[in-house]
Motif scaffolding. Structure first.
Motif, PDB file in Angstrom:
ATOM      1  N   MET A   1      57.727  40.483  40.068  1.00  0.00           N
ATOM      2  CA  MET A   1      56.599  41.310  40.471  1.00  0.00           C
ATOM      3  C   MET A   1      55.299  40.608  40.130  1.00  0.00           C
ATOM      4  SD  MET A   1      55.555  45.162  39.196  1.00  0.00           S
ATOM      5  CE  MET A   1      55.168  44.567  37.538  1.00  0.00           C
ATOM      6  N   PRO A   2      54.371  40.505  41.077  1.00  0.00           N
ATOM      7  CA  PRO A   2      53.083  39.871  40.786  1.00  0.00           C
ATOM      8  C   PRO A   2      52.273  40.693  39.785  1.00  0.00           C
ATOM      9  CG  PRO A   2      53.471  40.023  43.157  1.00  0.00           C
ATOM     10  CD  PRO A   2      54.509  40.868  42.495  1.00  0.00           C
ATOM     11  N   VAL A   3      51.531  40.017  38.925  1.00  0.00           N
ATOM     12  CA  VAL A   3      50.633  40.700  37.999  1.00  0.00           C
ATOM     13  C   VAL A   3      49.247  40.082  38.097  1.00  0.00           C
ATOM     14  CG1 VAL A   3      52.456  41.325  36.372  1.00  0.00           C
ATOM     15  CG2 VAL A   3      51.268  39.162  36.092  1.00  0.00           C
ATOM     16  N   ILE A   4      48.234  40.907  37.859  1.00  0.00           N
ATOM     17  CA  ILE A   4      46.850  40.446  37.942  1.00  0.00           C
ATOM     18  C   ILE A   4      46.471  39.722  36.659  1.00  0.00           C
ATOM     19  CG2 ILE A   4      44.440  41.141  38.146  1.00  0.00           C
ATOM     20  CD1 ILE A   4      45.327  43.508  39.791  1.00  0.00           C
ATOM     21  N   ASN A   5      45.999  38.489  36.803  1.00  0.00           N
ATOM     22  CA  ASN A   5      45.469  37.749  35.663  1.00  0.00           C
ATOM     23  C   ASN A   5      43.962  37.910  35.532  1.00  0.00           C
ATOM     24  OD1 ASN A   5      47.455  36.371  34.103  1.00  0.00           O
ATOM     25  ND2 ASN A   5      47.896  35.092  35.873  1.00  0.00           N
ATOM     26  N   ARG A   6      43.261  37.874  36.671  1.00  0.00           N
ATOM     27  CA  ARG A   6      41.805  37.865  36.618  1.00  0.00           C
ATOM     28  C   ARG A   6      41.235  38.577  37.847  1.00  0.00           C
ATOM     29  NH1 ARG A   6      40.747  31.609  36.556  1.00  0.00           N
ATOM     30  NH2 ARG A   6      38.897  31.934  35.286  1.00  0.00           N
ATOM     31  N   ILE A   7      40.045  39.121  37.681  1.00  0.00           N
ATOM     32  CA  ILE A   7      39.290  39.713  38.783  1.00  0.00           C
ATOM     33  C   ILE A   7      37.932  39.023  38.823  1.00  0.00           C
ATOM     34  CG2 ILE A   7      38.203  41.813  39.688  1.00  0.00           C
ATOM     35  CD1 ILE A   7      40.336  43.416  38.162  1.00  0.00           C
ATOM     36  N   GLU A   8      37.499  38.646  40.015  1.00  0.00           N
ATOM     37  CA  GLU A   8      36.189  37.990  40.155  1.00  0.00           C
ATOM     38  C   GLU A   8      35.344  38.756  41.168  1.00  0.00           C
ATOM     39  OE1 GLU A   8      34.358  33.481  40.411  1.00  0.00           O
ATOM     40  OE2 GLU A   8      36.280  33.879  41.399  1.00  0.00           O
ATOM     41  N   VAL A   9      34.094  39.013  40.771  1.00  0.00           N
ATOM     42  CA  VAL A   9      33.149  39.745  41.612  1.00  0.00           C
ATOM     43  C   VAL A   9      31.873  38.919  41.715  1.00  0.00           C
ATOM     44  CG1 VAL A   9      31.885  41.903  41.901  1.00  0.00           C
ATOM     45  CG2 VAL A   9      34.091  41.920  40.731  1.00  0.00           C
ATOM     46  N   SER A  10      31.331  38.820  42.921  1.00  0.00           N
ATOM     47  CA  SER A  10      30.147  37.979  43.113  1.00  0.00           C
ATOM     48  C   SER A  10      29.214  38.580  44.157  1.00  0.00           C
ATOM     49  CB  SER A  10      30.584  36.568  43.550  1.00  0.00           C
ATOM     50  OG  SER A  10      29.474  35.733  43.784  1.00  0.00           O
ATOM     51  N   ASN A  11      27.906  38.647  43.800  1.00  0.00           N
ATOM     52  CA  ASN A  11      26.854  39.103  44.724  1.00  0.00           C
ATOM     53  C   ASN A  11      27.196  40.469  45.311  1.00  0.00           C
ATOM     54  OD1 ASN A  11      24.341  38.706  45.891  1.00  0.00           O
ATOM     55  ND2 ASN A  11      25.150  37.666  47.699  1.00  0.00           N
ATOM     56  N   PHE A  12      27.569  41.384  44.438  1.00  0.00           N
ATOM     57  CA  PHE A  12      28.113  42.666  44.869  1.00  0.00           C
ATOM     58  C   PHE A  12      27.326  43.847  44.324  1.00  0.00           C
ATOM     59  CE2 PHE A  12      31.344  46.106  44.029  1.00  0.00           C
ATOM     60  CZ  PHE A  12      31.600  46.420  45.353  1.00  0.00           C
TER      61      PHE A  12
ATOM     62  N   THR B   1      23.962  44.223  41.420  1.00  0.00           N
ATOM     63  CA  THR B   1      24.379  44.725  40.113  1.00  0.00           C
ATOM     64  C   THR B   1      25.325  43.724  39.458  1.00  0.00           C
ATOM     65  OG1 THR B   1      24.213  46.995  40.937  1.00  0.00           O
ATOM     66  CG2 THR B   1      25.518  46.648  38.937  1.00  0.00           C
ATOM     67  N   TRP B   2      26.141  43.067  40.296  1.00  0.00           N
ATOM     68  CA  TRP B   2      27.089  42.067  39.818  1.00  0.00           C
ATOM     69  C   TRP B   2      26.788  40.725  40.489  1.00  0.00           C
ATOM     70  CZ3 TRP B   2      29.879  43.410  35.783  1.00  0.00           C
ATOM     71  CH2 TRP B   2      30.131  44.763  35.567  1.00  0.00           C
ATOM     72  N   PRO B   3      25.861  39.936  39.923  1.00  0.00           N
ATOM     73  CA  PRO B   3      25.605  38.592  40.475  1.00  0.00           C
ATOM     74  C   PRO B   3      26.870  37.740  40.436  1.00  0.00           C
ATOM     75  CG  PRO B   3      23.881  39.232  38.929  1.00  0.00           C
ATOM     76  CD  PRO B   3      24.986  40.235  38.782  1.00  0.00           C
ATOM     77  N   HIS B   4      27.541  37.768  39.293  1.00  0.00           N
ATOM     78  CA  HIS B   4      28.835  37.087  39.164  1.00  0.00           C
ATOM     79  C   HIS B   4      29.499  37.527  37.877  1.00  0.00           C
ATOM     80  CE1 HIS B   4      31.710  33.911  37.997  1.00  0.00           C
ATOM     81  NE2 HIS B   4      31.980  33.925  39.285  1.00  0.00           N
ATOM     82  N   GLN B   5      30.802  37.828  37.971  1.00  0.00           N
ATOM     83  CA  GLN B   5      31.545  38.241  36.791  1.00  0.00           C
ATOM     84  C   GLN B   5      33.023  37.973  36.992  1.00  0.00           C
ATOM     85  OE1 GLN B   5      30.264  39.748  33.838  1.00  0.00           O
ATOM     86  NE2 GLN B   5      32.324  39.294  33.095  1.00  0.00           N
ATOM     87  N   ILE B   6      33.669  37.438  35.945  1.00  0.00           N
ATOM     88  CA  ILE B   6      35.126  37.294  35.928  1.00  0.00           C
ATOM     89  C   ILE B   6      35.674  38.169  34.806  1.00  0.00           C
ATOM     90  CG2 ILE B   6      37.082  35.759  35.508  1.00  0.00           C
ATOM     91  CD1 ILE B   6      35.545  33.507  36.782  1.00  0.00           C
TER      92      ILE B   6
END
Length: 252
Positions: free
Chosen positions: A1-12, A24-29
């Protein structure tokens, strides 16, 4: 089963609705390391929106993604796409004994994401590739130094994505939402993802009444009705495993 290691958000997400655009989220991991995790942030910062966007990306839910895009994606004038994506460990059995104190992800890594812009003549694109965030980066500079990140241009991102191994889609035919759903279904239980989307859209995680309004069942207490209506379909997804038929994913 796949599992999430990381989430990345940019310019959001421009939560303050400032003009010109100020994300609000220029960039975040978010480093989850494949573990059960809690992301704690003030109300209004986008917890539900981020989770809903990622789930709808995996499900190929174009209608909801279009709605989120129109409100929370950056306009073309910023010169940078909005990105939301997840880095997954796919072969979790071989990575089961990973070192939780190591920064290096274990097992086969894949990235699933969506990027795009707001605006009437703009759209969004689902994509995936084998590798990590760093293999197809969204920024330059050090994430350990706030204010020292420069988001890469859309062309730089597109050029890098073009050469990534296992890239999807690779043709115009594969860019449909139907093709994307079929592709993602190779690894994920789509029924389970749809149930999670339903939970998010009804604000179940926020304790709002819409989610907990259930149809009364004859001879059952309210708590039992809630279990059958909402909890059981999520907890018992694919309970038959390899013994189930093709259409036996949830419960009746």
């Amino acid at each position: 089963m796949p599992v999430i290691n990381r989430i990345e958000v940019s310019n959001f997400m421009n939560a303050t609705r400032r003009d010109p655009w100020q994300p609000t989220w220029p960039h975040q991991i978010f480093e989850l390391m494949g573990l059960h995790s809690v992301i704690n942030m003030p109300n209004g910062r986008g917890k539900t929106t981020i989770v809903t966007t990622i789930l709808c990306c995996l499900a190929g839910n174009g209608r909801k993604i279009s709605e989120i895009r129109s409100i929370h994606f950056a306009p073309k004038s910023t010169g940078r796409y909005t990105h939301l994506r997840v880095q997954m460990t796919m072969d979790t059995e071989s990575a089961a004994a990973f070192d939780m104190f190591s920064d290096a992800p274990q097992g086969q890594q894949m990235v699933f994401g969506v990027y795009g812009r707001s605006g009437e003549n703009e759209s969004y694109t689902f994509y995936s590739y084998y590798g990590t965030f760093e293999d197809c980066p969204l920024h330059k500079g050090s994430i350990q130094k706030p204010g020292h990140i420069e988001l890469i241009t859309d062309k730089e991102f597109a050029d890098r994505l073009q050469i990534m191994p296992g890239r999807f889609p690779t043709s115009a035919r594969e860019k449909t939402n139907e093709s994307w759903r079929a592709y993602v279904a190779r690894w994920f239980d789509m029924t389970g993802i749809e149930q999670q989307i339903n939970y998010q859209l009804k604000a179940g995680g926020e304790g709002k009444s819409a989610y907990f309004e259930v149809k009364p069942r004859t001879g059952m207490k309210y708590s039992t009705s809630v279990f059958y209506e909402h909890l059981a379909p999520q907890l018992l997804t694919n309970v038959m495993g390899e013994y189930g038929e093709d259409d036996e994913h949830g419960i009746e």
